[in-house]
Design a protein around this motif. Structure first.
Motif, PDB file in Angstrom:
ATOM      1  N   THR A  37     -21.006  33.363  37.035  1.00 10.93           N
ATOM      2  CA  THR A  37     -22.013  33.646  36.018  1.00 10.93           C
ATOM      3  C   THR A  37     -23.212  32.752  36.286  1.00 10.93           C
ATOM      4  OG1 THR A  37     -20.287  34.148  34.392  1.00 10.93           O
ATOM      5  CG2 THR A  37     -22.511  33.766  33.560  1.00 10.93           C
ATOM      6  N   LEU A  38     -24.362  33.364  36.513  1.00  9.45           N
ATOM      7  CA  LEU A  38     -25.593  32.633  36.808  1.00  9.45           C
ATOM      8  C   LEU A  38     -26.499  32.651  35.594  1.00  9.45           C
ATOM      9  CD1 LEU A  38     -27.728  31.378  38.773  1.00  9.45           C
ATOM     10  CD2 LEU A  38     -28.353  33.732  39.357  1.00  9.45           C
ATOM     11  N   ALA A  39     -27.093  31.493  35.271  1.00  8.76           N
ATOM     12  CA  ALA A  39     -27.989  31.430  34.116  1.00  8.76           C
ATOM     13  C   ALA A  39     -28.957  30.266  34.261  1.00  8.76           C
ATOM     14  CB  ALA A  39     -27.191  31.284  32.827  1.00  8.76           C
ATOM     15  N   ASP A  40     -30.120  30.399  33.603  1.00  7.22           N
ATOM     16  CA  ASP A  40     -31.043  29.277  33.440  1.00  7.22           C
ATOM     17  C   ASP A  40     -30.665  28.594  32.136  1.00  7.22           C
ATOM     18  OD1 ASP A  40     -32.388  30.018  35.722  1.00  7.22           O
ATOM     19  OD2 ASP A  40     -33.951  31.112  34.658  1.00  7.22           O
ATOM     20  N   ARG A  41     -30.245  27.342  32.233  1.00 10.33           N
ATOM     21  CA  ARG A  41     -29.750  26.649  31.042  1.00 10.33           C
ATOM     22  C   ARG A  41     -30.222  25.204  31.019  1.00 10.33           C
ATOM     23  NH1 ARG A  41     -23.742  28.849  31.580  1.00 10.33           N
ATOM     24  NH2 ARG A  41     -23.889  30.749  30.376  1.00 10.33           N
ATOM     25  N   ILE A  42     -30.195  24.625  29.829  1.00 16.72           N
ATOM     26  CA  ILE A  42     -30.377  23.180  29.704  1.00 16.72           C
ATOM     27  C   ILE A  42     -29.077  22.540  30.188  1.00 16.72           C
ATOM     28  CG2 ILE A  42     -30.682  21.271  28.103  1.00 16.72           C
ATOM     29  CD1 ILE A  42     -32.380  23.128  26.383  1.00 16.72           C
ATOM     30  N   PRO A  43     -29.134  21.658  31.162  1.00 22.64           N
ATOM     31  CA  PRO A  43     -27.904  21.103  31.739  1.00 22.64           C
ATOM     32  C   PRO A  43     -27.213  20.122  30.812  1.00 22.64           C
ATOM     33  CG  PRO A  43     -29.801  19.989  32.646  1.00 22.64           C
ATOM     34  CD  PRO A  43     -30.337  21.107  31.787  1.00 22.64           C
ATOM     35  N   SER A  44     -25.957  19.841  31.120  1.00 17.08           N
ATOM     36  CA  SER A  44     -25.233  18.808  30.383  1.00 17.08           C
ATOM     37  C   SER A  44     -25.920  17.474  30.626  1.00 17.08           C
ATOM     38  CB  SER A  44     -23.781  18.742  30.852  1.00 17.08           C
ATOM     39  OG  SER A  44     -23.723  18.261  32.193  1.00 17.08           O
ATOM     40  N   PRO A  45     -25.707  16.482  29.760  1.00 20.36           N
ATOM     41  CA  PRO A  45     -26.370  15.182  29.939  1.00 20.36           C
ATOM     42  C   PRO A  45     -26.110  14.556  31.304  1.00 20.36           C
ATOM     43  CG  PRO A  45     -25.438  15.340  27.740  1.00 20.36           C
ATOM     44  CD  PRO A  45     -24.966  16.549  28.479  1.00 20.36           C
ATOM     45  N   THR A  46     -24.859  14.653  31.818  1.00 21.86           N
ATOM     46  CA  THR A  46     -24.566  14.038  33.113  1.00 21.86           C
ATOM     47  C   THR A  46     -25.282  14.763  34.244  1.00 21.86           C
ATOM     48  OG1 THR A  46     -22.535  15.357  33.249  1.00 21.86           O
ATOM     49  CG2 THR A  46     -22.339  13.106  32.411  1.00 21.86           C
ATOM     50  N   HIS A  47     -25.365  16.103  34.152  1.00 21.08           N
ATOM     51  CA  HIS A  47     -26.075  16.856  35.184  1.00 21.08           C
ATOM     52  C   HIS A  47     -27.576  16.591  35.106  1.00 21.08           C
ATOM     53  CE1 HIS A  47     -22.867  20.075  36.331  1.00 21.08           C
ATOM     54  NE2 HIS A  47     -22.319  18.908  36.073  1.00 21.08           N
ATOM     55  N   ALA A  48     -28.111  16.512  33.894  1.00 16.93           N
ATOM     56  CA  ALA A  48     -29.544  16.237  33.726  1.00 16.93           C
ATOM     57  C   ALA A  48     -29.896  14.860  34.275  1.00 16.93           C
ATOM     58  CB  ALA A  48     -29.918  16.330  32.250  1.00 16.93           C
ATOM     59  N   ALA A  49     -29.023  13.881  34.031  1.00 15.90           N
ATOM     60  CA  ALA A  49     -29.282  12.526  34.513  1.00 15.90           C
ATOM     61  C   ALA A  49     -29.299  12.476  36.038  1.00 15.90           C
ATOM     62  CB  ALA A  49     -28.227  11.570  33.966  1.00 15.90           C
ATOM     63  N   TRP A  50     -28.378  13.195  36.685  1.00 16.06           N
ATOM     64  CA  TRP A  50     -28.323  13.188  38.155  1.00 16.06           C
ATOM     65  C   TRP A  50     -29.528  13.904  38.759  1.00 16.06           C
ATOM     66  CZ3 TRP A  50     -26.613  10.899  42.234  1.00 16.06           C
ATOM     67  CH2 TRP A  50     -26.652  11.548  43.474  1.00 16.06           C
ATOM     68  N   LEU A  51     -29.880  15.071  38.222  1.00 13.93           N
ATOM     69  CA  LEU A  51     -30.987  15.845  38.777  1.00 13.93           C
ATOM     70  C   LEU A  51     -32.351  15.298  38.358  1.00 13.93           C
ATOM     71  CD1 LEU A  51     -29.597  19.475  38.295  1.00 13.93           C
ATOM     72  CD2 LEU A  51     -29.691  18.146  40.416  1.00 13.93           C
ATOM     73  N   GLY A  52     -32.359  14.439  37.342  1.00 19.08           N
ATOM     74  CA  GLY A  52     -33.615  13.857  36.888  1.00 19.08           C
ATOM     75  C   GLY A  52     -34.481  14.825  36.110  1.00 19.08           C
ATOM     76  N   THR A  53     -33.849  15.756  35.402  1.00 19.04           N
ATOM     77  CA  THR A  53     -34.618  16.737  34.626  1.00 19.04           C
ATOM     78  C   THR A  53     -35.081  16.128  33.308  1.00 19.04           C
ATOM     79  OG1 THR A  53     -32.588  17.610  33.620  1.00 19.04           O
ATOM     80  CG2 THR A  53     -33.365  18.674  35.629  1.00 19.04           C
ATOM     81  N   ALA A  54     -36.248  16.553  32.866  1.00 18.98           N
ATOM     82  CA  ALA A  54     -36.795  16.075  31.602  1.00 18.98           C
ATOM     83  C   ALA A  54     -36.062  16.731  30.438  1.00 18.98           C
ATOM     84  CB  ALA A  54     -38.287  16.402  31.529  1.00 18.98           C
ATOM     85  N   LYS A  73     -30.905  25.797  37.211  1.00 23.39           N
ATOM     86  CA  LYS A  73     -30.096  26.938  37.598  1.00 23.39           C
ATOM     87  C   LYS A  73     -28.634  26.504  37.501  1.00 23.39           C
ATOM     88  CE  LYS A  73     -33.194  30.015  38.867  1.00 23.39           C
ATOM     89  NZ  LYS A  73     -33.378  31.270  38.101  1.00 23.39           N
ATOM     90  N   THR A  74     -27.854  27.236  36.744  1.00 19.90           N
ATOM     91  CA  THR A  74     -26.445  26.880  36.588  1.00 19.90           C
ATOM     92  C   THR A  74     -25.561  28.033  37.031  1.00 19.90           C
ATOM     93  OG1 THR A  74     -26.287  27.672  34.302  1.00 19.90           O
ATOM     94  CG2 THR A  74     -27.005  25.403  34.627  1.00 19.90           C
ATOM     95  N   VAL A  75     -24.453  27.684  37.659  1.00 17.03           N
ATOM     96  CA  VAL A  75     -23.470  28.675  38.092  1.00 17.03           C
ATOM     97  C   VAL A  75     -22.115  28.267  37.544  1.00 17.03           C
ATOM     98  CG1 VAL A  75     -22.390  29.839  40.037  1.00 17.03           C
ATOM     99  CG2 VAL A  75     -24.754  29.085  40.214  1.00 17.03           C
ATOM    100  N   HIS A  76     -21.498  29.165  36.785  1.00 18.25           N
ATOM    101  CA  HIS A  76     -20.138  28.945  36.299  1.00 18.25           C
ATOM    102  C   HIS A  76     -19.200  29.784  37.154  1.00 18.25           C
ATOM    103  CE1 HIS A  76     -16.797  28.156  33.583  1.00 18.25           C
ATOM    104  NE2 HIS A  76     -16.564  29.455  33.535  1.00 18.25           N
TER     105      HIS A  76
END
Length: 221
Positions: free
Chosen positions: A162-179, A185-188
């Motif tokens: 499942t592909l979607a544009d989503r607000i990432p989890s806090p740990t993923h946001a911290a690693w990617l450096g997203t604001a 882009k997320t893939v489940h």
């Protein structure tokens, strides 16, 4: 797991194209030449060229040959890429320095994971976090959970994505450096064995603009 020959050959040409060693408009060697150079059959070469076409890197001109496209795009291909390690996937996409780190721990299954894997809540399952960088810049992070007794996806017969544009989890946001509030882009992914049992679940995040396109390939019929 060693990459199939056609994946390896496609990767060689993908790196040359993206590095500029094979610029837009250049013609690739003939099928026979590629086959001879790599010690494989024409069928293997054909599959490699098809994979490069799916990735938007080459085009075939009837009775003339295969040429590098005018604007090679960075395309994520699935489930073809499940045949590759993360190191191979990202190295095939880029001629820059790729580093992949994995952290594996045993955790207790949450209610939702227990339901997916058919185990009791609290049972031990494996959790693997995979982080990838390109020239030190974070380009991917994934959380993967494996059912008890499963160490890899070699027994999987079906992949559901499942592909979607989503607000990432806090740990993923911290690693990617997203604001805050920025999408990724997320893939489940869910991998299933032949008996329909889920054996692995993975959630992957990429920078929103990493890929120009996404291509999916699967058997039908």
């Amino acid at each position: 797991m060693e990459d199939p020959a056609y994946v390896s050959i496609a990767g060689q040409y993908a790196r040359k194209i993206r590095s500029g060693d094979l610029p837009p408009g250049v013609q690739l060697p003939s099928y026979a030449e590629i086959a001879k150079e790599n010690g494989v059959s024409d069928i293997v070469v054909r599959k490699a060229i098809e994979l490069l076409q799916t990735q938007g890197l080459v085009r075939t001109v009837q009775r003339r040959g295969v040429f590098v496209t005018d604007r090679p795009n960075l395309v994520r291909v699935s489930p073809e890429r499940q045949l590759e390690s993360a190191e191979t996937t990202f190295s095939n996409e880029s001629d820059h320095e790729i580093q992949v780190e994995r952290e594996s721990t045993q955790v207790r299954a949450t209610d939702s994971l227990a339901e997916i894997f058919g185990v009791a809540p609290g049972d031990e399952i494996t959790h693997v976090v995979t982080r990838a960088t390109e020239d030190g810049r974070p380009i991917s992070i994934s959380d993967t959970h494996l059912a008890p007794g499963i160490t890899d996806i070699s027994s999987a017969t079906t992949l559901e994505e499942t592909l979607a544009d989503r607000i990432p989890s806090p740990t993923h946001a911290a690693w990617l450096g997203t604001a805050p509030g920025e999408l990724t882009k997320t893939v489940h992914q869910r991998f299933f064995a032949a008996d329909g049992r889920a054996i692995m679940v993975s959630d992957v995040s990429y920078p929103w603009n990493r890929y120009d396109a996404w291509a999916f390939r699967m058997p039908i019929g």
